[in-house]
Design an enzyme around this catalytic site. Sequence first.
Site, PDB file in Angstrom:
ATOM      1  N   GLU A  43       0.811  -1.225   0.000  1.00 24.56           N
ATOM      2  CA  GLU A  43       0.000   0.000   0.000  1.00 24.56           C
ATOM      3  C   GLU A  43       0.844   1.275   0.000  1.00 24.56           C
ATOM      4  OE1 GLU A  43      -0.549  -2.597   1.946  1.00 24.56           O
ATOM      5  OE2 GLU A  43      -2.661  -3.205   1.788  1.00 24.56           O
ATOM      6  N   PHE A 105     -11.718  -7.523  14.004  1.00 24.12           N
ATOM      7  CA  PHE A 105     -10.604  -7.989  13.176  1.00 24.12           C
ATOM      8  C   PHE A 105     -10.181  -6.880  12.204  1.00 24.12           C
ATOM      9  CE2 PHE A 105      -9.214 -10.119   9.181  1.00 24.12           C
ATOM     10  CZ  PHE A 105      -7.980 -10.563   9.665  1.00 24.12           C
ATOM     11  N   GLN A 106      -8.891  -6.619  12.164  1.00 26.50           N
ATOM     12  CA  GLN A 106      -8.304  -5.594  11.281  1.00 26.50           C
ATOM     13  C   GLN A 106      -8.902  -4.210  11.509  1.00 26.50           C
ATOM     14  OE1 GLN A 106      -8.259  -7.222   7.218  1.00 26.50           O
ATOM     15  NE2 GLN A 106      -6.151  -7.869   7.617  1.00 26.50           N
ATOM     16  N   LYS A 155     -17.719  -0.945   6.391  1.00 28.71           N
ATOM     17  CA  LYS A 155     -18.082  -1.990   5.424  1.00 28.71           C
ATOM     18  C   LYS A 155     -19.596  -2.102   5.254  1.00 28.71           C
ATOM     19  CE  LYS A 155     -17.068  -6.732   4.197  1.00 28.71           C
ATOM     20  NZ  LYS A 155     -16.374  -7.970   4.558  1.00 28.71           N
ATOM     21  N   MET A 466      24.009   9.567   2.312  1.00 28.51           N
ATOM     22  CA  MET A 466      23.834  10.867   2.964  1.00 28.51           C
ATOM     23  C   MET A 466      24.143  10.789   4.456  1.00 28.51           C
ATOM     24  SD  MET A 466      23.247  13.945   2.331  1.00 28.51           S
ATOM     25  CE  MET A 466      22.162  14.500   1.033  1.00 28.51           C
TER      26      MET A 466
HETATM   27  C1  LIG Z   1      12.194   6.133   5.244  1.00 29.06           C
HETATM   28  C2  LIG Z   1      13.453   6.850   5.633  1.00 29.06           C
HETATM   29  N1  LIG Z   1      14.275   6.297   6.544  1.00 29.06           N
HETATM   30  C3  LIG Z   1      15.423   6.943   6.883  1.00 29.06           C
HETATM   31  C4  LIG Z   1      15.755   8.144   6.316  1.00 29.06           C
HETATM   32  C5  LIG Z   1      17.036   8.866   6.706  1.00 29.06           C
HETATM   33  N2  LIG Z   1      17.938   8.957   5.560  1.00 29.06           N
HETATM   34  C6  LIG Z   1      18.027  10.061   4.781  1.00 29.06           C
HETATM   35  S1  LIG Z   1      19.084   9.889   3.517  1.00 29.06           S
HETATM   36  C7  LIG Z   1      19.496   8.327   3.997  1.00 29.06           C
HETATM   37  C8  LIG Z   1      20.488   7.516   3.217  1.00 29.06           C
HETATM   38  C9  LIG Z   1      19.960   7.133   1.894  1.00 29.06           C
HETATM   39  O1  LIG Z   1      20.786   6.146   1.335  1.00 29.06           O
HETATM   40  P1  LIG Z   1      20.598   5.695  -0.152  1.00 29.06           P
HETATM   41  O2  LIG Z   1      19.170   5.402  -0.426  1.00 29.06           O
HETATM   42  O3  LIG Z   1      21.542   4.606  -0.458  1.00 29.06           O
HETATM   43  O4  LIG Z   1      20.921   7.018  -0.966  1.00 29.06           O
HETATM   44  P2  LIG Z   1      22.298   7.876  -1.032  1.00 29.06           P
HETATM   45  O5  LIG Z   1      22.246   8.904   0.059  1.00 29.06           O
HETATM   46  O6  LIG Z   1      23.426   6.914  -0.853  1.00 29.06           O
HETATM   47  O7  LIG Z   1      22.242   8.505  -2.380  1.00 29.06           O
HETATM   48  C10 LIG Z   1      18.798   7.959   5.157  1.00 29.06           C
HETATM   49  C11 LIG Z   1      18.940   6.661   5.869  1.00 29.06           C
HETATM   50  C12 LIG Z   1      14.837   8.678   5.384  1.00 29.06           C
HETATM   51  N3  LIG Z   1      15.039   9.871   4.805  1.00 29.06           N
HETATM   52  N4  LIG Z   1      13.709   8.011   5.035  1.00 29.06           N
END
Ligand SMILES: Cc1ncc(C[n+]2csc(CCOP(=O)(O)OP(=O)(O)O)c2C)c(N)n1
Length: 555
Positions: A43, A105-106, A155, A466
């Site tokens: 979803e 349920f759910q 529902k 990042m």
């Molecule tokens: C759902 C979610 N979890 C954690 C984060 C924190 N976060 C921001 S950037 C990042 C790293 C992203 O890594 P990747 O997808 O490999 O991309 P890159 O930065 O290496 O281009 C994280 C963990 C986020 N923004 N969204």
Amino acid sequence: MVLEALEREGVEYIFGYPGGANLPIYQRLAGHPALKHILVRHEQGAAHMADGYARACGKAGVVFATSGPGALNLVTGLCTAYMDSVPMVAITGQVNSNQVGRDAFQESDVIGATSSVTKHSYLVTSIDQLPRVVHEAFHIATTGRPGPVLIDICKDVQMAEAERVTPERLEIPGYRLNGHVDLHDARIAAQALAGAERPVILAGHGVLLSHAEPELLKFAEKAGVPVGTTLLGIGAFPVDHPLSLHMTGFMGTGWNLKAVQNADVLMFVGMRVDDRVTARLADFAPNVKTFIHVDIDGSEMGKNVRPHIELVADARLALEAMASHVGQVHPGRGTWFAQIDAWREEHPLRYTRSNGHLQPQDVLVDMYRRCRSEAIVVADVGQNQIWAALWWNYDKPGLFINSGGAGTMGFALPAAIGAKFGRPDKAVWCVAGEGGFVMTSQELSVAVEHQLDIKIVLLNNFSLGMVRQFQDDFYGGVRSQVDLTHMPDFVKLAEAYGLPAVRVDKLSDVGPALDAAERTRGPFLIDFRIDPEANVYPIVPLGKSLNDFWEAPTK
Ligand SMILES: Cc1ncc(C[n+]2csc(CCOP(=O)(O)OP(=O)(O)O)c2C)c(N)n1
């Protein structure tokens, strides 16, 4: 009644997933062939697809999910749309009205769980509320500051029978739209900018949402004011225009940040001035004597920066009114432009080219050259997002889609799928890091099932890039839980899903891989293995002011 109301709203696609509490609606779907249902694999994917669809074509995205876990899987997608003001209508099934609150349920309190990430929501416990709430939901989602609206339908209501009474007029208590521009304030704002020695305009997503790009360009040219955009505002102003300051904020360009920090009059238009734009608020734009804020949402006024002149209005109408009241342009404007040019020379965007690794910019610059300012690029979150934002001179609106407010990893693939459904005439490129990609990669099945022509560019740096950069730059180099060397073989993964893929780790293979992607009809994935140490620059260290931005090393 629900499906007929969707037809009357002109809905073409529904992104959804069935379950016990929305089965009655699903049973009737086949009788409404104008509504094309896209069966997602999770979803969250449905919400991001609806979001990408809405951002690409401007219509509200529509989502179906069942009660409990189905509806709760939408929360991140609703939040992503809410933070970026994207119109969406989510219709969820709920347990029978006489079972609400009894741990059926759910059962889950979906309204409670989503109220902070929706513009509005309805719990439908009586057939009398239908089809009115569906039409109200579309009205609320798409007008004023757009956003997601959730309709949770019990529902038993889905199975009830009643005469359909379509409301002739929608009267929603307390929902007032401001279609009026205060001409006095518009004149004062226009003259303040034109008469300023060092004016700057920053433009956000609101400019794109109101299609105010021509009015922004006209006003900026007439009043001679340089324009920067936020990450979400990219495309609101052509980056290669002489007045362009490119992207602002804590990963914005050096010349933009210098201009903002030295401006004497600063206008925000269609943006919320969040912490990503201001960095340390106490030091933000310290030389500004007059802040002007234009936004359709009055609650943005003074939320972060108190404006001296407020225009609570649609950006297009406000800029149009301002353009006819520009008056005298300050004679010293040439000096201001020369200063900005000097900053542009002094702080260019640059990257390391010769360390033997493939650089993300090598990939993006070639990719963008092929896009020829026509393709839609959907970025994920992290370093890949900022590289994708900075390394192209976007000169048209609507070509860059990303999760700016929520920063939702896993957004890009499903949003790219939605964008392709919304704009089948456009090439769609998805740019993602491997971390975000695997969060929603199950939606590859949807791309393959519908043979969607989307090209997936993985910038694979074997880490949560990042976060790794933040740890290196701002946490003393202590790397904690960012290693992603144990990941699937993405070429094999793509093959398992049924789409072709190639791996690239050297510069000479970039062009041929992109050629192959362009030649292939249907989805295609390229696993670009990039420099694991590549960083995003410029960047403002956490907690510091915009003045303190770091630049890429010169070698
Ligand atoms: C759902 C979610 N979890 C954690 C984060 C924190 N976060 C921001 S950037 C990042 C790293 C992203 O890594 P990747 O997808 O490999 O991309 P890159 O930065 O290496 O281009 C994280 C963990 C986020 N923004 N969204």
